[in-house]
Design an enzyme around this catalytic site. Structure first.
Site, PDB file in Angstrom:
ATOM      1  N   CYS A  66       0.814  -1.205   0.000  1.00  0.00           N
ATOM      2  CA  CYS A  66       0.000   0.000   0.000  1.00  0.00           C
ATOM      3  C   CYS A  66       0.851   1.260   0.000  1.00  0.00           C
ATOM      4  CB  CYS A  66      -0.939   0.014   1.202  1.00  0.00           C
ATOM      5  SG  CYS A  66      -0.153  -0.395   2.753  1.00  0.00           S
ATOM      6  N   GLY A 122      -0.779   0.398  -4.837  1.00  0.00           N
ATOM      7  CA  GLY A 122      -1.956  -0.351  -4.427  1.00  0.00           C
ATOM      8  C   GLY A 122      -3.127  -0.017  -5.319  1.00  0.00           C
ATOM      9  N   ASN A 176       1.131   1.395   6.129  1.00  0.00           N
ATOM     10  CA  ASN A 176       1.854   0.707   5.072  1.00  0.00           C
ATOM     11  C   ASN A 176       2.832  -0.245   5.736  1.00  0.00           C
ATOM     12  OD1 ASN A 176       3.325  -0.094   2.823  1.00  0.00           O
ATOM     13  ND2 ASN A 176       4.532   1.773   2.739  1.00  0.00           N
ATOM     14  N   GLY A 177       2.728  -1.517   5.408  1.00  0.00           N
ATOM     15  CA  GLY A 177       3.654  -2.484   5.976  1.00  0.00           C
ATOM     16  C   GLY A 177       2.944  -3.742   6.402  1.00  0.00           C
ATOM     17  N   TYR A 227      12.007  -1.714  -7.865  1.00  0.00           N
ATOM     18  CA  TYR A 227      10.709  -1.787  -8.532  1.00  0.00           C
ATOM     19  C   TYR A 227       9.598  -0.968  -7.883  1.00  0.00           C
ATOM     20  CZ  TYR A 227       6.350  -3.831 -10.348  1.00  0.00           C
ATOM     21  OH  TYR A 227       5.118  -4.003 -10.904  1.00  0.00           O
TER      22      TYR A 227
END
Length: 491
Positions: A20, A46, A121-122, A262
């Site tokens: 995310c 996301g 996020n994570g 990426y």
């Protein structure tokens, strides 16, 4: 309902996906509009769902929906439902907790100390253990997201202030997190002690902005101030005061190196480095380590382009767009059959026959996960008349799963987790196959190489060396082992 393989995107690719992206702004005019714009810049992190919460000085408002940001937050009417000068938003793929609207963030709860909204996020790698304990103590969960564990830990903390409650909660979690928290008193942003997941801070006039990537600051017109440091917690009040806290000490940072490979957009700055320059450098390292006699360097678009430019510059082999990518392949076009999903690669990538026919091609891609897309693209080149196809990969072999917020198959489904280099080359059908070395990757991001005694990045997906405990994984593995234990004859 469209079916999407959990490790394939809607176009049939088998890329790793960041879980995310998050964005937050306080003391800003039309805060929800800025948040929607920032989330749009983070859409690559996301694409399953998006949500925004705002605070108007009296109450919280939340709008969450499945689909892209532009599908749900593009109109004045949708943003009018989110008034106020403070807002936070989230875009997600599902990893821990799975899909469904109830897991879309930000998550909101009315606590005894007031409203509490969080965007995360994570991945919390001991979430299952914490959740079990909380449920045994009477907690009632409304989602299956690991993020809700943090809310319950804050709610049950006996510390007096919200800051102390949040720190108390985070001391109990392990894994990776970048958080944006909103309360009636202001906004807090924090990053896990190792800084595995990214978070940056900017200014937009009198407003303070937080985002997963600098590109989101650029898009809303904010200036980049600095990254939120690993283990740092930043408070911002409505009077504009900004306070920094370091409640977790100063462990050696281990940011995710795959951000360079990426995850981040190439126009972002990550860990004080241009992502685009890092990717070009990776291509140059590849050319030094794995040269090839060829006529053309061809990127697998779009993520292979910067590395292919670097490979071409270093090797002197001409760079050409031998594959053209369609940007208009939507998820509604995918049908639930294997054939339709596999056809997604051809719909998305088409050979530029006039360029590649009769040529020896060096294909450059950022990574190989399951290998299915790589195999199909090699075949596309052959069908277009390429004389030879050599494959070069701008990351080391991805042979291990990630437990820090990246959607990764189990190791048995990772090509590098079950095959050696020769077998992988045969599987994808190329004349040759080579990956950048782990030291080459570290050199590309400005270091002398990987320090095996104290790695400077989290590179567990390549090395299998995880920088934190993995409590839930260990419990699952123990459970699996117990299932296979022989039963005593005396039982």
């Amino acid at each position: 309902m469209n079916f999407t393989h959990p490790f394939l995107d809607e176009d049939g690719d088998d890329k790793l996906h960041e879980e995310c992206g998050i964005f937050g702004i306080i003391n800003g005019e039309r805060a929800s509009s800025a948040t929607a714009l920032g989330l749009h810049a983070l859409q690559h992190r996301g694409q399953e769902a998006a949500g925004i919460s705002s605070w108007d000085g009296t109450e919280f408002f939340t709008r969450r929906a499945l689909g892209h940001v532009a599908e749900n937050f593009a109109t004045e009417e949708s943003l009018a439902e989110l008034p106020g000068q403070m807002a936070a938003g989230h875009v997600r793929y599902s990893t821990t907790g799975g899909a469904g609207l109830r897991n879309v963030q930000p998550l909101y709860a009315d606590l005894a100390s007031g409203g509490f909204a969080v965007a995360h996020n994570g991945n919390i790698s001991n979430a299952a253990a914490l959740r079990k304990d909380l449920v045994n103590r009477g907690a009632i969960f409304q989602s299956t997201s690991d993020t809700e564990v943090i809310i319950h830990l804050v709610a049950t903390s006996r510390f007096p202030t919200m800051l102390e409650k949040l720190v108390d909660a985070l001391r109990m979690v392990e894994g990776a997190y970048a958080l944006i928290v909103m309360t009636p008193r202001g906004m807090a942003a924090c990053r896990d002690p190792l800084g595995i997941r990214p978070l940056v801070m900017g200014k937009l006039g009198d407003a303070v902005v937080f985002a997963s990537e600098t590109v989101a600051l650029d898009v809303v017109g904010a200036t980049f101030e600095r990254q939120v440091e690993p283990g740092e917690l930043i408070e911002v009040d409505f009077d504009g005061s900004v306070r920094s806290h370091r409640p977790f000490g100063n462990p050696r940072p281990r940011p995710c190196i795959f951000e360079h490979v990426y995850f981040s957009r190439p126009d972002s700055i990550f860990n004080q480095r241009s992502v685009y320059e890092s990717r070009k450098n990776i291509g140059m390292e590849l050319a030094k380590e794995s040269p090839c006699e060829a006529d053309l360097v061809v990127p697998v678009p779009d993520s292979g382009v910067p590395a292919a430019i670097g490979y071409a510059q270093q090797s002197g082999i001409p760079f050409e767009l031998g594959i053209i990518r369609s940007h208009y392949v939507g998820r509604t076009f995918i049908q639930p059959s294997d054939g339709a999903r596999h056809a997604g690669v051809k719909r998305k990538h088409n050979a530029n026959r006039a360029i590649v026919e009769g040529k020896r091609i060096v294909l450059i891609d950022d990574s190989i996960v399951r290998g299915t897309t790589s195999m199909k693209i090699v075949q596309i080149m052959r069908d277009a008349g390429a004389a030879e196809v050599h494959f070069r990969v701008a990351s080391p072999p991805t042979g291990h799963g990630c437990y820090y917020g990246v959607d990764t198959p189990e190791r048995s489904k990772l090509l590098a987790g079950r095959m050696d280099l020769a077998a992988m080359r045969e599987f994808i059908g190329a004349e040759s196959l080579a990956f950048v070395s782990i030291d080459g990757l570290y050199r590309a991001v400005g270091l002398k190489g990987r320090d095996p005694a104290s790695p400077q990045y989290c590179d567990a997906c390549f090395t299998g060396e995880y920088p934190t405990s993995l409590t839930d994984l260990a419990a699952r593995q123990l459970g699996d082992a117990q299932l296979t234990l022989p039963v005593s004859e005396d039982a």
